[in-house]
Design an enzyme around this catalytic site. Structure first.
Site, PDB file in Angstrom:
ATOM      1  N   GLY A   1       0.795  -1.230   0.000  1.00 16.22           N
ATOM      2  CA  GLY A   1       0.000   0.000   0.000  1.00 16.22           C
ATOM      3  C   GLY A   1       0.821   1.270   0.000  1.00 16.22           C
ATOM      4  CB  SER A   2      -0.255   4.533   1.270  1.00 14.57           C
ATOM      5  OG  SER A   2       0.355   5.554   1.979  1.00 14.57           O
ATOM      6  CB  SER A   3       4.787   6.306   0.455  1.00 17.94           C
ATOM      7  OG  SER A   3       3.974   7.445   0.260  1.00 17.94           O
ATOM      8  N   GLY A   4       2.715   5.926   3.260  1.00 20.97           N
ATOM      9  CA  GLY A   4       2.488   6.315   4.652  1.00 20.97           C
ATOM     10  C   GLY A   4       2.747   5.174   5.631  1.00 20.97           C
TER      11      GLY A   4
END
Lengths: 139, 428
Positions: free
Chosen positions: A63-66
């Protein structure tokens, strides 16, 4: 009964506790709630379960780079896992382990997701890359 | 890790404690990756301004210096944050004042973010406030090493621009902004940039909608690997590649793809695979297209639509123009809101070109800086939303607990005007 695994240090340190094993990769942003250390992705096998105070064993990050920011938040909010073992290295999971600051080992000689079960007692000596697993119920 | 003399000097504090803390994080991160060295970067895209409860607490305790030290450098030290060493921009963030009174978003967060923009602007951070820095003037050149986060921007930079970046995070971009360094690992190395999978497109892919569907299929197929896509493809527009990459980075973790004859590192199919043999192709035909469409629409049950979202990743000015054209002379259903997310720099162009006026006359709105997923905010009472973005359809149902419909711009405008979803897959 006792299983010894050897791997590569990601974050040094020593930790032991009960394993929580995910067979699916984990999302950070949109996948966990840092306030409770709970997996919230609806279709995830561990949805609703908390990794706070557990040894989190999982294949890797998706998923996200967060991802790393959300796992760092679990440390800041006191809901981080005690330690981590993962299978596939990506920038997301490596940075995530670093900023969560818990003993972490990867590149193990056997896939931890396959040989460790939820509830097993796991001791991570990440200074030496050694993981000791005592299956649940074993003497 | 092997550090150069200037990197060792930074680690030892020659450039001050904040730079030393940044280098310490990069060394810890590099060792976690089993990476041997750092590379130089002169372009960083990260996030510092977006409000969160943790950040609000840190700012209250020790100001923005404290928030940056903890969140962007992973340091417990009391540090004074120096000027950015290399060009650094702020990606998307929370909603801003332009959304006040319309978007249900905490006013104290809007104020906190204003304060952050003032602080970081003084430190040399350019407040682009968009997930698409490449749409508003931040265009690294081919072969350039950069340190970007935001999965849709990372895949665009690697694939379309031919720049080299991993999917970085908040702390690694923070450390890069003060040092001009990042671990030389993964996508930075030529041998890791060749294709791994070949996808043969056997249905015509001509427009924004179909590029998004194809991206969503490809991401699910290859996960974190590197797809090479050939077949019945029209020459894509910027918007098409933006949508394709964002979709592939949502259903999978694609950070780099090649389209032979279109993207810069793939003049031919063979070149896309470098020294490796070209693998057997996986087909994308009518059946795969329909299956992907149905997967994206499996999160919609009710056809009454409360909310329509366009502009994920942030809309280009051409997308705003097309939305204005589709909305011209029409009026939104009274129970349905339509938001179009756009970089603020392009909002100025939309205002000047009269597009904003047409869109607002229809009852829709342009917002900047953020999106419903980043800010966890939709119109009050939203149960069902519709979008032309595969990425937003993928994430928003989990984040806000709402139903989703995915379709074309025309399907979305129709839903906004009638309040009903009537989208369907055509020509298969």
């Amino acid at each position: 009964m006792r299983l010894i695994l050897h791997g590569r240090t990601v974050v040094p340190g020593v930790a032991e506790g009960e394993a929580l094993v995910s067979h699916q990769t984990i999302s950070g942003w949109g996948g966990i709630d840092p306030a409770t250390g709970t997996i919230i992705e609806r279709r995830h096998e561990l949805c609703g379960q908390s990794f706070a105070g557990k040894i989190l064993v999982f294949p890797g990050a998706k998923g996200s780079s967060g991802w790393s920011g959300f796992f760092q938040a679990t440390r800041l909010m006191g809901t981080a896992p005690l330690g981590m073992l993962y299978t596939v290295t990506t920038t997301k999971v490596a940075l995530g382990a670093v900023v969560t600051r818990v003993p972490t080992v990867t590149d193990l000689d056997r896939d931890p997701v396959k040989v460790i079960n939820t509830g097993d007692w796991v001791r991570i000596d990440a200074d030496h890359g050694i993981v000791e697993v005592v299956p649940a119920g074993a003497e | 890790m092997r550090l150069t003399d200037d990197e060792k000097a930074m680690l030892d504090g020659a450039e001050g404690p904040a730079v030393a803390a940044a280098m310490d994080l990069l060394v810890r991160y590099g060792e976690a990756l089993d990476c041997e060295r750092l590379c130089d970067v002169r372009n960083v895209a990260g996030t510092m301004t977006q409000p969160s409860p943790v950040k609000a607490k840190l700012v209250a305790e020790g100001g923005w210096d404290r928030a940056f030290a903890v969140i962007n450098l992973d340091s417990d030290e009391d540090l004074e944050i120096p000027q950015m060493r290399v060009a650094t921009c702020q990606l998307q963030q929370g909603f801003s004042g332009d959304a006040a009174g319309i978007v249900p978003y905490p006013e104290q967060f809007v104020r906190l973010q204003d304060d952050a923009e003032a602080f970081y602007g003084r430190k040399g951070v350019t407040i682009l406030a968009t997930c698409t820095p490449y749409q508003v003037g931040n265009l690294p050149v081919r072969g350039e090493h950069v340190a970007w986060m935001e999965s849709s921007a990372v895949v665009y930079a690697n694939s379309v621009l031919g720049a080299r970046t991993n999917c970085e995070g908040t702390a690694s971009t923070g450390a890069a902004s003060l040092t001009g360094k990042i671990p030389c690992w993964g996508n930075h190395l030529t041998q890791n940039r060749y294709g791994t999978h070949l996808v043969d497109v056997r249905v015509p892919v001509r427009d924004f909608f179909d590029w998004g569907l194809l991206g969503y299929f490809v991401g699910e197929l290859v996960e974190e690997a590197r797809p090479v896509v050939v077949g019945d493809l029209a020459v894509p527009e910027l918007e098409d590649l933006k949508h394709f990459g964002a979709a592939a980075a949502s259903s999978g973790g694609v950070e780099l793809y090649h389209i032979p004859g279109v993207t810069p590192e793939a003049p031919t199919v063979q070149a896309a695979f470098g020294p490796r043999p070209v693998p057997e192709a996986v087909p994308y035909g009518p059946r795969e297209r329909r299956r992907t469409y149905e997967a994206l629409n499996s999160q919609g049950q009710h056809t009454e639509v409360d909310f329509v979202l366009l502009g994920c990743p942030h809309a280009s000015i051409e997308q705003v123009r097309r939305a204005a054209k589709a909305l011209d002379g029409r009026r939104l259903n009274s129970g349905t809101q339509m938001w179009i997310m756009v970089p603020r720099a392009l909002k100025a162009v939309a205002d000047r070109s009269g597009y904003t006026e047409v869109i607002e006359r229809a009852g829709a709105r342009l917002f900047t800086d953020s999106c419903p997923a980043m800010s966890r905010a939709a119109p009050p009472g939203t149960k069902v939303f519709a979008t032309d973005s595969a990425k937003q359809a993928h994430y928003l149902p989990a984040i806000l607990g709402i139903e989703a419909w995915f379709g074309t711009l025309e399907d979305c405008v129709e839903a906004a005007v009638t309040g009903r979803w009537a989208g369907e897959l055509r020509c298969d």
